[in-house]
Write an enzyme that holds these catalytic residues in place. Sequence first.
Site, PDB file in Angstrom:
ATOM      1  N   LYS A   1      -4.509  11.703  41.067  1.00 19.03           N
ATOM      2  CA  LYS A   1      -4.797  10.603  40.278  1.00 19.03           C
ATOM      3  C   LYS A   1      -5.515  10.836  38.694  1.00 19.03           C
ATOM      4  CE  LYS A   1      -4.413   6.133  39.214  1.00 19.03           C
ATOM      5  NZ  LYS A   1      -3.117   5.559  39.063  1.00 19.03           N
TER       6      LYS A   1
ATOM      7  N   SER B   1      10.620  15.851  14.741  1.00 19.36           N
ATOM      8  CA  SER B   1      10.583  15.432  16.155  1.00 19.36           C
ATOM      9  C   SER B   1      10.954  13.891  16.167  1.00 19.36           C
ATOM     10  CB  SER B   1       8.950  15.503  16.493  1.00 19.36           C
ATOM     11  OG  SER B   1       8.826  15.869  17.872  1.00 19.36           O
TER      12      SER B   1
END
Length: 298
Positions: free
Chosen positions: A215, A163
């Site tokens: 949010k 990765s």
Amino acid sequence: MSEQLPGSETQPQVLAPAAPAYVQPPPPRRSSGVLTVLLVLFAVFGAIAAAFVGMIFAVGYAVSDSPTTWLEEGYHSGNKSSSHKIAIVTCDNVIMEMTERHVIRQLKAAQEDEHVKAVVLKVDSPGGTINASDHIHRKVKEVRHDPTNPKPIVVSMQGLAASGGYYISAPANKIFAERTTMTGSIGVIATFPNVSGLMQDFKVGVEVVKTGPRKDSGSMFRPMTDEERARWHVVIGDAFDVFLDVVSEGRGMDKEVVRKLATGDVYTAREAKEHKLIDEIGYLDDAIVAAEAIAGVT
């Protein structure tokens, strides 16, 4: 009958106090449900503080960045009197901010040392955050393509270079992997814990005041909505596209070919070579010899 002497009085018998009757102590008070859930939540918060929660390439262990980790040049092999050096730069932990700073310090030192003719980047990492991996990737490219003093970079993959570990390796001139190396795992993942069910069991709630409908997207205190999940897919997709570009550019491969390999799978060294994700199966010494050959020094 015995006769009582004059003036004598019968003395009252003093009895030993009776043993108090055994009173079973009251059972210990059970912790309230609120206290239990608070303890569980503290444990969850602690786990989140210890691990990176959000968009990451992989998870693993952090590295110390104490003052004792300042760079110190060490001798590996070769002729000590030679003015030609191959710098061995090590990235052997999860790629987070602390690791990033340490690796970039090493790369910068090699870049600024006029005697260093090439760099071997020794990678043993499961990956890490996108931002830190991208910063190291950028520095590797900068060292290799320095307009005034470019220096070839050869990667030596150790046990694991997956990765983010592969992300920082991609721009090298040449990539070696040991025969037992695991690499690849090209992809991006975002992880969001959800303890809302636990909170319902203990009747604990959280009041949220926010300026926008998303949010608090990713909050552990409530399930994610379909709209939020779709939005995070866009964010993850953009980061994934950057990863594909990094591999495509670094390895000189068509982006669609890379996309087919970018399933998140981990590849063995043999598989990685078959897919052209690495160049050779070899060890650190092999990578050093290759760096010398590319740099034209001995």
